[in-house]
Design an enzyme around this catalytic site. Structure first.
Site, mmCIF file in Angstrom:
data_model
loop_
_atom_site.group_PDB
_atom_site.id
_atom_site.type_symbol
_atom_site.label_atom_id
_atom_site.label_comp_id
_atom_site.label_asym_id
_atom_site.label_seq_id
_atom_site.Cartn_x
_atom_site.Cartn_y
_atom_site.Cartn_z
ATOM 1 N N CYS A 1 11.310 8.474 -0.661
ATOM 2 C CA CYS A 1 10.763 9.619 0.056
ATOM 3 C C CYS A 1 10.883 10.855 -0.811
ATOM 4 C CB CYS A 1 11.528 9.808 1.352
ATOM 5 S SG CYS A 1 11.047 11.327 2.157
ATOM 6 N N HIS B 1 8.225 6.691 9.382
ATOM 7 C CA HIS B 1 9.007 6.725 8.148
ATOM 8 C C HIS B 1 10.478 6.912 8.508
ATOM 9 C CE1 HIS B 1 5.834 7.469 4.832
ATOM 10 N NE2 HIS B 1 5.311 6.749 5.799
ATOM 11 N N HIS C 1 3.184 4.097 12.884
ATOM 12 C CA HIS C 1 3.545 4.072 11.463
ATOM 13 C C HIS C 1 4.620 5.144 11.285
ATOM 14 C CE1 HIS C 1 2.610 3.779 7.057
ATOM 15 N NE2 HIS C 1 3.064 5.016 7.088
ATOM 16 N N ARG D 1 0.835 -1.209 0.000
ATOM 17 C CA ARG D 1 0.000 0.000 0.000
ATOM 18 C C ARG D 1 0.873 1.265 0.000
ATOM 19 N NH1 ARG D 1 -0.594 4.620 2.645
ATOM 20 N NH2 ARG D 1 -0.203 3.542 4.618
ATOM 21 N N ASP D 2 1.554 1.502 1.086
ATOM 22 C CA ASP D 2 2.301 2.755 1.221
ATOM 23 C C ASP D 2 3.454 2.818 0.221
ATOM 24 O OD1 ASP D 2 2.998 5.206 2.225
ATOM 25 O OD2 ASP D 2 3.311 4.553 4.273
ATOM 26 N N ASN E 1 9.111 4.148 4.178
ATOM 27 C CA ASN E 1 8.827 3.518 5.462
ATOM 28 C C ASN E 1 10.099 2.906 6.033
ATOM 29 O OD1 ASN E 1 5.682 3.382 5.742
ATOM 30 N ND2 ASN E 1 6.153 2.993 3.603
HETATM 31 ZN ZN ZN Z 1 3.391 6.158 5.342
#
Ligand code: ZN
Length: 304
Positions: A243, A212, A210, A13-14, A252
């Site tokens: 990023c 990063h 969550h 997902r991310d 992440n």
């Molecule tokens: Zn994220």
């Protein structure tokens, strides 16, 4: 306190939402299957957003169906609104997370919704879930994004985070989570915010982070939080997604490095790290040239 830490893999997902190319469905399925086989207990397989906005995640319903066929795997998805939650419930997701940006400027820029509008959606979703038979109800998490600062607003006052955490619980979430969307978090801030939110909503109602790795502090932040009742950590294989603010930095936290740290410091993850390192090939083969991060994958495991 239990030494088991639940790792939630959010790469499909991310990670994939921040990569322009679309990973073929078959590769995504193979990735999910392989990671679950390594012992990863939870995978966020996608997001129920309009196809036009994120074509990379258009096959989320198929992935939920696939992931549900894997015994023991908790299948998580992200939803931005009631419509997304309806789709997620129809598909059979075990866990639904709705992100609520602590920065209202960010919320307006990202999803064009005020805090009040988002909280209304949360209430609607919670009401919908209540209409389901008890054994079919997905776990419903309110994820507070930009919790450690916002690229548009800068510092978000702690009082605002506490107010939103409380409002999410009142609106019917089962739990709140904290997300460092911008990679601003530092260890002492993580600890102080975790403590404050737990004091506000109850010890058991905040267990997940969550984070990063935008500024290289992802694992340090995790380690700081482990002493304060955090038991679920999001991470992505190879830190994929990169990023946008920091070229060369992963998005992440890298799942492989996280497993290594936890295994080496007396925590249990239930994950076979050697097998996990091989799963990277599936991603690399499906997205040739895409940067995969991670120190442990590069350096290898230490000799025992
Ligand atoms: Zn994220």
């Amino acid at each position: 306190m239990s030494s088991f830490i639940e790792i939630s893999e959010v790469g499909p997902r991310d990670g994939l939402q921040s990569i322009k190319r679309i990973m073929p469905l078959a590769a995504k399925k193979a990735w999910i299957t392989a990671e679950a086989a390594c012992g990863v207990p939870e995978i966020e397989v996608g997001s129920f957003v309009p196809k036009k906005l994120l074509p990379q995640l258009a096959d989320t319903a198929e992935l939920v169906a696939h992931a549900r066929s894997i015994s023991g795997l908790k299948v998580a998805v992200l939803v931005p609104n009631l419509r997304g939650a309806q789709d997620a419930i129809k598909a059979g997701a075990h866990k639904i997370t709705i992100p609520l940006s602590a920065s209202e400027t960010h919320s307006l820029a990202n999803v064009n919704r005020t805090h009040v509008q988002m909280l209304t959606a949360v209430r609607d979703i919670a009401d919908l879930i209540k209409t389901l038979p008890a054994d079919e109800r997905p776990f419903f998490e309110g994820g507070i994004s930009t919790a450690f600062g916002c690229t548009l607003e800068g510092t978000v006052p702690q009082a605002k985070i506490l107010e939103l955490a409380s409002a999410l619980m009142d609106a019917g979430c089962d739990e709140v989570g904290l997300s460092d969307t911008t990679g601003y978090a530092v260890p002492n801030h993580v600890v102080s915010l975790v403590k404050a939110v737990k004091a506000e909503v109850g010890e058991q109602n905040l267990t997940g982070l969550h984070l990063h790795n935008t500024r290289g502090l992802g694992l340090t932040n995790v380690y700081a939080a482990l002493d304060h009742g955090i038991t679920t950590i999001d991470a992505s294989l190879g830190g994929i997604g990169g990023c946008p603010f920091a070229p060369g930095a992963s998005g992440n936290i890298v799942t492989e490095d996280l497993v290594f740290m936890l295994d080496s410091t007396g925590y249990e993850t239930g994950i076979d790290l050697e097998a996990l390192l091989k799963v990277r090939d599936i991603v690399t083969d499906a997205l040739p040239g895409e940067l995969m991060y991670g120190f442990v994958p590069d350096a290898g495991l230490p000799k025992l």
